[in-house]
Design a protein around this motif. Structure first.
Motif, PDB file in Angstrom:
ATOM      1  N   UNK A  19       0.975  -0.998   0.232  1.00  0.00           N
ATOM      2  CA  UNK A  19      -0.295  -0.054   0.128  1.00  0.00           C
ATOM      3  C   UNK A  19       0.572   1.042  -0.050  1.00  0.00           C
ATOM      4  N   UNK A  20       2.397   1.309   0.230  1.00  0.00           N
ATOM      5  CA  UNK A  20       2.912   2.923   0.097  1.00  0.00           C
ATOM      6  C   UNK A  20       3.411   2.501  -1.102  1.00  0.00           C
ATOM      7  N   UNK A  21       3.674   4.097  -1.137  1.00  0.00           N
ATOM      8  CA  UNK A  21       3.865   4.448  -2.540  1.00  0.00           C
ATOM      9  C   UNK A  21       5.170   3.898  -3.205  1.00  0.00           C
ATOM     10  N   UNK A  25       2.672   1.540  -7.831  1.00  0.00           N
ATOM     11  CA  UNK A  25       1.506   1.941  -7.404  1.00  0.00           C
ATOM     12  C   UNK A  25       1.271   3.460  -7.903  1.00  0.00           C
ATOM     13  N   UNK A  26       2.434   3.930  -8.331  1.00  0.00           N
ATOM     14  CA  UNK A  26       2.960   5.590  -9.062  1.00  0.00           C
ATOM     15  C   UNK A  26       2.509   5.182 -10.714  1.00  0.00           C
ATOM     16  N   UNK A 124      11.972  -2.651  -4.355  1.00  0.00           N
ATOM     17  CA  UNK A 124      11.383  -3.155  -3.067  1.00  0.00           C
ATOM     18  C   UNK A 124       9.788  -4.504  -3.123  1.00  0.00           C
ATOM     19  N   UNK A 125       9.418  -4.930  -4.105  1.00  0.00           N
ATOM     20  CA  UNK A 125       8.871  -5.955  -4.100  1.00  0.00           C
ATOM     21  C   UNK A 125      10.117  -7.620  -3.665  1.00  0.00           C
ATOM     22  N   UNK A 126      11.234  -6.918  -4.525  1.00  0.00           N
ATOM     23  CA  UNK A 126      12.683  -8.148  -4.158  1.00  0.00           C
ATOM     24  C   UNK A 126      12.448  -8.143  -2.257  1.00  0.00           C
ATOM     25  N   UNK A 127      12.670  -7.478  -2.600  1.00  0.00           N
ATOM     26  CA  UNK A 127      13.070  -6.848  -0.630  1.00  0.00           C
ATOM     27  C   UNK A 127      12.282  -7.498   0.620  1.00  0.00           C
ATOM     28  N   UNK A 128      10.757  -7.518  -0.024  1.00  0.00           N
ATOM     29  CA  UNK A 128       9.282  -8.463   0.951  1.00  0.00           C
ATOM     30  C   UNK A 128       9.633  -9.568   1.248  1.00  0.00           C
ATOM     31  N   UNK A 196       7.837   7.169 -11.404  1.00  0.00           N
ATOM     32  CA  UNK A 196       8.364   5.250 -10.981  1.00  0.00           C
ATOM     33  C   UNK A 196       9.469   4.770 -11.840  1.00  0.00           C
ATOM     34  N   UNK A 197       9.779   5.485 -12.531  1.00  0.00           N
ATOM     35  CA  UNK A 197      11.277   5.601 -13.077  1.00  0.00           C
ATOM     36  C   UNK A 197      12.515   5.468 -12.448  1.00  0.00           C
ATOM     37  N   UNK A 198      12.505   6.519 -12.164  1.00  0.00           N
ATOM     38  CA  UNK A 198      13.331   7.073 -11.486  1.00  0.00           C
ATOM     39  C   UNK A 198      13.744   6.059  -9.649  1.00  0.00           C
TER      40      UNK A 198
END
Length: 203
Positions: A19-21, A25-26, A124-128, A196-198
């Motif tokens: 849920x965090x940006x 999500x962007x 971010x998803x990899x780390x989770x 989002x790309x950045x």
């Protein structure tokens, strides 16, 4: 099978993380703003499949394999970055239609591919899944039944969280019916996709 408290802990952690940006999500919100909620269904499906792939890799001990093939995931990451930047430019430079109209949806397969690339290449998803999930749950004894439970919980959480973002973006999109509003929506969409790309590049 996994006990209920562990499933609730997993659901809560996933809800916060998803849920965090972030880049996914962007890109999702930007797409809804510029093209409407129906156009994001292939992107959403790809996001959910991508997260299921990360979950499966982690549960069945493939984290080491994933780390071994860092080059492949780096390629996916940069493919996602490139596609987001291309979408950002397309949105930013999109022509404005008559009052009351907004741009139509693009290729479903291209959008699906973009969603998969963004999800599989999102740090971010990899780390989770590769780092945080093993600290939340004892994955050593998780079998097929436990994996299925986790997958169903994951799907339920992601559907609720992602559709909440889609609904919010769709409501905001209703403000952009005039030509000036469309132009602003295109600029916002392009800026969010570029952001989002950045974010993917910076991670």
């Amino acid at each position: 099978m996994i006990d209920l408290s562990s499933l609730i802990l997993f659901a809560g952690a996933l809800a916060i993380a998803s849920g965090s940006p972030g880049p996914s999500i962007a890109a999702l919100v930007a797409r809804v703003l510029s093209r409407g909620p129906r156009s994001v269904l292939p992107f959403l499906a790809a996001m959910w499949i991508g997260e299921a792939m990360w979950l499966t890799a982690t549960v069945f001990g493939l984290a080491l394999l994933a780390q071994t093939f860092q080059t492949a995931f780096a390629v996916l990451k940069w493919a996602g970055v490139a596609y987001l930047l291309w979408l950002a430019w397309k949105s930013w430079s999109a022509p404005v239609g008559p009052a009351g109209s907004l741009p139509s949806a693009g290729s479903a397969w291209r959008l699906f591919g973009a969603g998969l690339a963004v999800t599989l290449g999102n740090p971010k998803i990899m780390v989770f899944y590769l780092a945080l999930l093993p600290s939340i749950l004892d994955l050593g004894g998780v079998g097929i039944g436990g994996w299925l439970e986790l997958t169903l919980v994951m799907a339920a959480v992601l559907i609720v969280v992602d559709f909440a973002w889609v609904l919010a973006a769709a409501r905001a999109r209703m403000l952009f019916r005039s030509p000036a509003g469309q132009r602003l929506a295109n600029r916002l969409s392009g800026g969010m996709m570029a952001g989002a790309a950045g974010a993917m590049i910076a991670r």
